[in-house]
Every structure is written in C-alpha cells, then in structure tokens.
Design a protein around this motif. Structure first.
Motif, PDB file in Angstrom:
ATOM      1  N   GLN A 115      -1.718   6.009   4.448  1.00 46.01           N
ATOM      2  CA  GLN A 115      -0.609   6.209   3.278  1.00 46.01           C
ATOM      3  C   GLN A 115      -0.182   4.632   2.799  1.00 46.01           C
ATOM      4  O   GLN A 115      -0.235   4.629   1.760  1.00 46.01           O
ATOM      5  CB  GLN A 115       0.668   7.015   3.589  1.00 46.01           C
ATOM      6  N   ARG A 116       0.084   3.897   3.772  1.00 42.50           N
ATOM      7  CA  ARG A 116       0.307   2.534   3.484  1.00 42.50           C
ATOM      8  C   ARG A 116      -0.859   1.899   2.616  1.00 42.50           C
ATOM      9  O   ARG A 116      -0.835   1.046   1.732  1.00 42.50           O
ATOM     10  CB  ARG A 116       0.881   1.628   4.665  1.00 42.50           C
ATOM     11  N   ALA A 117      -1.779   1.945   3.372  1.00 42.08           N
ATOM     12  CA  ALA A 117      -3.283   1.535   2.902  1.00 42.08           C
ATOM     13  C   ALA A 117      -3.552   1.899   1.254  1.00 42.08           C
ATOM     14  O   ALA A 117      -3.775   1.227   0.536  1.00 42.08           O
ATOM     15  CB  ALA A 117      -4.356   1.623   3.840  1.00 42.08           C
ATOM     16  N   LEU A 118      -3.442   3.412   1.198  1.00 44.07           N
ATOM     17  CA  LEU A 118      -3.575   3.681  -0.215  1.00 44.07           C
ATOM     18  C   LEU A 118      -2.603   3.222  -1.193  1.00 44.07           C
ATOM     19  O   LEU A 118      -3.023   2.779  -2.055  1.00 44.07           O
ATOM     20  CB  LEU A 118      -3.421   5.246  -0.081  1.00 44.07           C
ATOM     21  N   ALA A 119      -1.447   3.070  -0.808  1.00 43.38           N
ATOM     22  CA  ALA A 119      -0.299   2.760  -1.631  1.00 43.38           C
ATOM     23  C   ALA A 119      -0.577   0.921  -2.102  1.00 43.38           C
ATOM     24  O   ALA A 119      -0.508   0.651  -3.043  1.00 43.38           O
ATOM     25  CB  ALA A 119       1.173   2.812  -1.266  1.00 43.38           C
ATOM     26  N   ARG A 120      -1.113   0.086  -0.926  1.00 43.55           N
ATOM     27  CA  ARG A 120      -1.449  -0.789  -1.129  1.00 43.55           C
ATOM     28  C   ARG A 120      -2.599  -1.215  -2.138  1.00 43.55           C
ATOM     29  O   ARG A 120      -2.430  -2.403  -2.589  1.00 43.55           O
ATOM     30  CB  ARG A 120      -1.462  -1.734   0.355  1.00 43.55           C
ATOM     31  N   TYR A 121      -3.259  -0.443  -1.882  1.00 42.43           N
ATOM     32  CA  TYR A 121      -4.457  -0.631  -2.821  1.00 42.43           C
ATOM     33  C   TYR A 121      -4.204  -0.051  -4.372  1.00 42.43           C
ATOM     34  O   TYR A 121      -4.689  -0.965  -5.129  1.00 42.43           O
ATOM     35  CB  TYR A 121      -5.725   0.330  -2.284  1.00 42.43           C
ATOM     36  N   LEU A 122      -3.526   0.967  -4.472  1.00 48.55           N
ATOM     37  CA  LEU A 122      -3.361   1.295  -5.834  1.00 48.55           C
ATOM     38  C   LEU A 122      -2.144   0.584  -6.670  1.00 48.55           C
ATOM     39  O   LEU A 122      -2.388   0.325  -7.610  1.00 48.55           O
ATOM     40  CB  LEU A 122      -2.819   2.966  -5.747  1.00 48.55           C
ATOM     41  N   LEU A 123      -1.026   0.592  -6.079  1.00 47.97           N
ATOM     42  CA  LEU A 123      -0.113  -0.273  -6.877  1.00 47.97           C
ATOM     43  C   LEU A 123      -0.435  -1.667  -7.237  1.00 47.97           C
ATOM     44  O   LEU A 123      -0.006  -2.016  -8.404  1.00 47.97           O
ATOM     45  CB  LEU A 123       1.302  -0.386  -5.964  1.00 47.97           C
ATOM     46  N   PRO A 124      -1.097  -2.521  -6.526  1.00 47.43           N
ATOM     47  CA  PRO A 124      -1.200  -3.883  -7.140  1.00 47.43           C
ATOM     48  C   PRO A 124      -2.070  -3.459  -8.104  1.00 47.43           C
ATOM     49  O   PRO A 124      -2.489  -4.591  -9.185  1.00 47.43           O
ATOM     50  CB  PRO A 124      -1.836  -4.560  -5.857  1.00 47.43           C
ATOM     51  N   ASN A 125      -3.134  -2.615  -8.124  1.00 40.16           N
ATOM     52  CA  ASN A 125      -4.079  -2.338  -9.400  1.00 40.16           C
ATOM     53  C   ASN A 125      -3.741  -1.521 -10.489  1.00 40.16           C
ATOM     54  O   ASN A 125      -4.317  -1.231 -11.512  1.00 40.16           O
ATOM     55  CB  ASN A 125      -5.266  -1.794  -8.697  1.00 40.16           C
ATOM     56  N   ALA A 126      -2.395  -1.185 -10.674  1.00 34.99           N
ATOM     57  CA  ALA A 126      -2.004  -0.249 -11.442  1.00 34.99           C
ATOM     58  C   ALA A 126      -1.344  -1.024 -12.619  1.00 34.99           C
ATOM     59  O   ALA A 126      -0.014  -1.018 -12.844  1.00 34.99           O
ATOM     60  CB  ALA A 126      -1.028   0.878 -11.044  1.00 34.99           C
ATOM     61  N   LEU A 127      -1.825  -1.739 -13.344  1.00 38.80           N
ATOM     62  CA  LEU A 127      -1.288  -2.852 -14.369  1.00 38.80           C
ATOM     63  C   LEU A 127      -0.658  -1.706 -15.454  1.00 38.80           C
ATOM     64  O   LEU A 127       0.518  -2.449 -16.105  1.00 38.80           O
ATOM     65  CB  LEU A 127      -2.281  -3.590 -15.048  1.00 38.80           C
ATOM     66  N   VAL A 128      -0.805  -0.659 -15.781  1.00 41.93           N
ATOM     67  CA  VAL A 128      -0.410   0.076 -16.814  1.00 41.93           C
ATOM     68  C   VAL A 128       0.551   1.260 -16.263  1.00 41.93           C
ATOM     69  O   VAL A 128       0.983   1.958 -16.813  1.00 41.93           O
ATOM     70  CB  VAL A 128      -1.337   0.819 -17.672  1.00 41.93           C
ATOM     71  N   LEU A 129       1.165   1.056 -15.114  1.00 37.95           N
ATOM     72  CA  LEU A 129       2.045   1.912 -14.265  1.00 37.95           C
ATOM     73  C   LEU A 129       3.416   1.770 -15.026  1.00 37.95           C
ATOM     74  O   LEU A 129       3.838   0.772 -15.489  1.00 37.95           O
ATOM     75  CB  LEU A 129       2.190   1.430 -12.744  1.00 37.95           C
ATOM     76  N   GLU A 130       3.859   2.949 -15.589  1.00 39.82           N
ATOM     77  CA  GLU A 130       5.051   2.880 -16.130  1.00 39.82           C
ATOM     78  C   GLU A 130       6.158   3.307 -15.146  1.00 39.82           C
ATOM     79  O   GLU A 130       7.377   3.115 -15.394  1.00 39.82           O
ATOM     80  CB  GLU A 130       4.963   3.663 -17.573  1.00 39.82           C
ATOM     81  N   ASN A 131       5.863   4.517 -14.504  1.00 40.43           N
ATOM     82  CA  ASN A 131       6.999   5.117 -13.649  1.00 40.43           C
ATOM     83  C   ASN A 131       6.288   5.216 -12.261  1.00 40.43           C
ATOM     84  O   ASN A 131       5.354   5.741 -12.056  1.00 40.43           O
ATOM     85  CB  ASN A 131       7.323   6.559 -14.251  1.00 40.43           C
ATOM     86  N   LEU A 132       7.381   5.127 -11.256  1.00 36.29           N
ATOM     87  CA  LEU A 132       6.770   5.262 -10.004  1.00 36.29           C
ATOM     88  C   LEU A 132       7.941   6.041  -9.344  1.00 36.29           C
ATOM     89  O   LEU A 132       9.059   5.744  -9.265  1.00 36.29           O
ATOM     90  CB  LEU A 132       6.462   3.983  -9.244  1.00 36.29           C
ATOM     91  N   TYR A 133       7.342   7.034  -8.625  1.00 38.62           N
ATOM     92  CA  TYR A 133       8.447   8.094  -7.969  1.00 38.62           C
ATOM     93  C   TYR A 133       7.999   8.223  -6.378  1.00 38.62           C
ATOM     94  O   TYR A 133       6.605   8.703  -6.371  1.00 38.62           O
ATOM     95  CB  TYR A 133       8.483   9.401  -8.688  1.00 38.62           C
ATOM     96  N   CYS A 134       8.513   7.534  -5.596  1.00 39.74           N
ATOM     97  CA  CYS A 134       8.066   7.829  -4.290  1.00 39.74           C
ATOM     98  C   CYS A 134       8.883   8.524  -3.534  1.00 39.74           C
ATOM     99  O   CYS A 134      10.243   8.052  -3.268  1.00 39.74           O
ATOM    100  CB  CYS A 134       7.738   6.431  -3.692  1.00 39.74           C
ATOM    101  N   GLU A 135       8.921   9.693  -2.695  1.00 43.54           N
ATOM    102  CA  GLU A 135       9.550  10.506  -1.833  1.00 43.54           C
ATOM    103  C   GLU A 135       9.390   9.965  -0.323  1.00 43.54           C
ATOM    104  O   GLU A 135       8.269  10.349   0.207  1.00 43.54           O
ATOM    105  CB  GLU A 135       9.629  11.884  -1.957  1.00 43.54           C
ATOM    106  N   LEU A 136      10.385   9.370   0.322  1.00 43.91           N
ATOM    107  CA  LEU A 136       9.969   9.072   1.556  1.00 43.91           C
ATOM    108  C   LEU A 136      10.299  10.183   2.493  1.00 43.91           C
ATOM    109  O   LEU A 136      11.479  11.262   2.305  1.00 43.91           O
ATOM    110  CB  LEU A 136      11.070   7.792   1.797  1.00 43.91           C
TER     111      LEU A 136
END
Length: 56
Positions: free
Chosen positions: A6-27
């Motif tokens: 899960q951390r590897a996926l988030a670490r790949y996606l979030l830095p590459n999501a230049l147009v990200l407007e909303n992030l909702y993460c349920e822990l």
C-alpha cells in the motif's frame, strides 16, 4: 497500517499526480502514533500543495 504494498503504491501515485485536487485516505484502526507517522509521510508525497487532503 501502511503495509509495504500500500505504501509503495501511494508513494508512486501521489508524487506523480500533478492534477490531484482531492485526496481522501481512510486509515486502518491502530495506534495513533502509527497513523500520525503515515499521515505525515503521505502528506509529503502530494505534489499539488493546493489539493484538499483528508485523512480519516
């Protein structure tokens, strides 16, 4: 609680999501100190500083 996959996926996606407007993460329920560390870590990966971020 932030498994390796899960951390590897988030670490790949979030830095590459230049147009990200909303992030909702349920822990996953667990110790507060782990959740706090994960939120701090993921918050740093978001490139768009204007993105709305909700960690729940």
């Amino acid at each position: 609680q932030g498994g390796r996959a899960q951390r590897a996926l988030a670490r790949y996606l979030l830095p590459n999501a230049l147009v990200l407007e909303n992030l909702y993460c349920e822990l996953e329920e667990g110790p507060f100190w782990i959740q706090k560390e994960l939120v701090h870590e993921m918050d740093g990966w978001v490139v768009n500083e204007r993105a709305s971020k909700v960690f729940h």
